[in-house]
Design an enzyme around this catalytic site. Structure first.
Site, PDB file in Angstrom:
ATOM      1  N   HIS A  17       0.749  -0.905   0.620  1.00 39.60           N
ATOM      2  CA  HIS A  17       0.023  -0.076  -0.038  1.00 39.60           C
ATOM      3  C   HIS A  17       1.640   1.695  -0.218  1.00 39.60           C
ATOM      4  CE1 HIS A  17      -3.508   3.319   0.641  1.00 39.60           C
ATOM      5  NE2 HIS A  17      -2.811   2.841   2.049  1.00 39.60           N
ATOM      6  N   SER A  18       0.560   1.936  -0.624  1.00 39.58           N
ATOM      7  CA  SER A  18       0.678   3.601  -1.159  1.00 39.58           C
ATOM      8  C   SER A  18       2.762   3.075  -1.662  1.00 39.58           C
ATOM      9  CB  SER A  18       0.870   4.239   0.618  1.00 39.58           C
ATOM     10  OG  SER A  18       1.336   5.948   0.043  1.00 39.58           O
ATOM     11  N   MET A  19       3.857   3.612  -0.245  1.00 41.76           N
ATOM     12  CA  MET A  19       4.756   3.378  -0.545  1.00 41.76           C
ATOM     13  C   MET A  19       5.277   1.654  -0.892  1.00 41.76           C
ATOM     14  SD  MET A  19       8.088   3.843   2.368  1.00 41.76           S
ATOM     15  CE  MET A  19       7.601   2.750   3.203  1.00 41.76           C
ATOM     16  N   ALA A  41       3.983  -0.285  -1.859  1.00 41.48           N
ATOM     17  CA  ALA A  41       3.142  -0.768  -3.230  1.00 41.48           C
ATOM     18  C   ALA A  41       4.843  -0.477  -4.353  1.00 41.48           C
ATOM     19  CB  ALA A  41       2.005   0.088  -4.103  1.00 41.48           C
ATOM     20  N   SER A 100      -1.845  -0.667  -4.010  1.00 43.77           N
ATOM     21  CA  SER A 100      -2.722  -0.071  -3.681  1.00 43.77           C
ATOM     22  C   SER A 100      -2.352   1.515  -2.973  1.00 43.77           C
ATOM     23  CB  SER A 100      -2.939  -0.759  -2.677  1.00 43.77           C
ATOM     24  OG  SER A 100      -3.838  -0.307  -1.567  1.00 43.77           O
TER      25      SER A 100
END
Length: 243
Positions: free
Chosen positions: A87-89, A91, A114
Site C-alpha cells: 500500500h502506497s510506499m 506498492a 494499492s
C-alpha cells in the site's frame, strides 16, 4: 531481527501473501488480515527497521537497498507460491521486490499495488523537507491510524523520525531500467484518493508485460481500512483461492 511478522502460522497454506506497509506504517497494519483471508493463505507482513519491535534497528534510506533486503529475506519463504500486496510506499517497494525475485528465478504469482502512482510517475511532492508540524499535517491529511498517534506528544517523538525517513525514502525513489516485470499486476485505489487518480493508477499497466487489472473502491487514501472485506475478496478472486 526477522523482517516478517506472521500473525498466524499456517504450514498447510498453499500460498503466502507478503504485505508491505505504507510510509510510517508497520506490520501491525496487516494483523487483522490473518483472520480475514482464506485458510489457504498465510499472511507475512514486512516490518521495516526503525519502528515498533525493530525500533533499535538502523533506518534504510535507499528504496532500492530496502527492496534488496526484503527480497533477500524472502528467499527461505519462497518454498510455495507467493503474492505481494503493497500500500502506497509499499506498492512501489512490492514492484521492486517482484523485479528482484523475477531476476532470481522465483517470481511472485501476483502483485497488488494499492493506493499508489506507478513507479515511472511518482510526482514531485516533498513531505520529508517540511518541518515537524508539516510532516504531521501530511500524515493527518492522508488519514489512517498513524495520524492519530501524531496527536500524542510522546508518541509523536517516537514516530516522527521513521515517518520522515519513509517519506524521504519514497520521495527519493527513481525508476531504473532493467528487468521488465512479467508478473500480473492489480492496482487498487479509493475513488476519493487525492494522491492517485484513476488515470494515474491505470499507468501501472506499463509496469508489467503481464496482465493488468484496476479495481476502484469507495474511500480515500486509506480506503482499505473501511473496505477490508472487498479488498480481501479481490485478493481471493484474483489468486483463485477459496474464501
Amino acid at each position: 531481527m526477522s523482517w516478517f511478522r506472521c500473525p498466524e502460522t499456517r504450514p498447510w497454506a498453499s500460498m503466502r501473501l507478503f504485505c508491505l506497509p505504507h510510509a510510517g506504517g508497520s506490520a501491525v497494519f496487516y494483523r487483522p488480515w490473518a483472520k480475514a483471508v482464506s485458510p489457504a493463505v498465510e499472511v507475512q507482513a514486512v516490518q521495516y527497521p526503525g519502528r515498533a519491535d525493530r525500533m533499535a534497528d538502523a533506518f534504510v534510506t535507499d528504496p532500492h537497498q530496502l527492496a534488496r533486503l526484503i527480497a533477500g529475506a524472502m528467499a527461505p519463504l519462497m518454498d510455495r507460491p507467493a503474492a505481494l500486496f503493497g500500500h502506497s510506499m509499499g506498492a512501489v517497494l512490492a514492484y521492486e521486490v517482484a523485479r528482484l525475485l523475477q531476476e532470481r528465478g522465483t517470481p511472485p504469482v501476483h502483485v497488488f499495488a494499492s493506493g499508489a502512482r506507478p513507479p515511472h510517475d511518482r510526482g514531485d511532492e516533498r513531505v520529508a523537507d517540511r518541518d515537524d508540524d508539516g510532516v504531521v499535517e501530511a500524515m493527518v491529511e492522508l488519514g489512517g491510524t498513524d495520524a492519530e498517534a501524531m496527536r500524542d506528544p510522546e508518541l509523536r517523538e517516537l514516530v516522527l523520525p521513521y515517518v520522515r525517513n519513509d517519506f524521504a525514502l519514497i520521495e527519493s525513489y527513481e525508476h531504473r531500467g532493467g528487468t521488465r516485470l512479467t508478473v500480473p499486476v492489480t492496482a487498487i485505489i479509493g475513488d476519493a484518493d487525492a494522491h492517485v487518480t484513476e488515470p494515474q493508477a491505470k499507468g501501472w499497466a506499463e509496469a508489467t508485460a503481464g496482465r493488468f487489472a484496476l479495481k476502484v473502491l469507495p474511500g480515500g487514501h486509506f480506503y482499505l481500512a473501511d473496505q477490508q472485506p472487498q479488498v480481501i475478496a479481490e485478493i481471493h478472486r484474483t489468486l483463485e483461492v477459496p474464501a
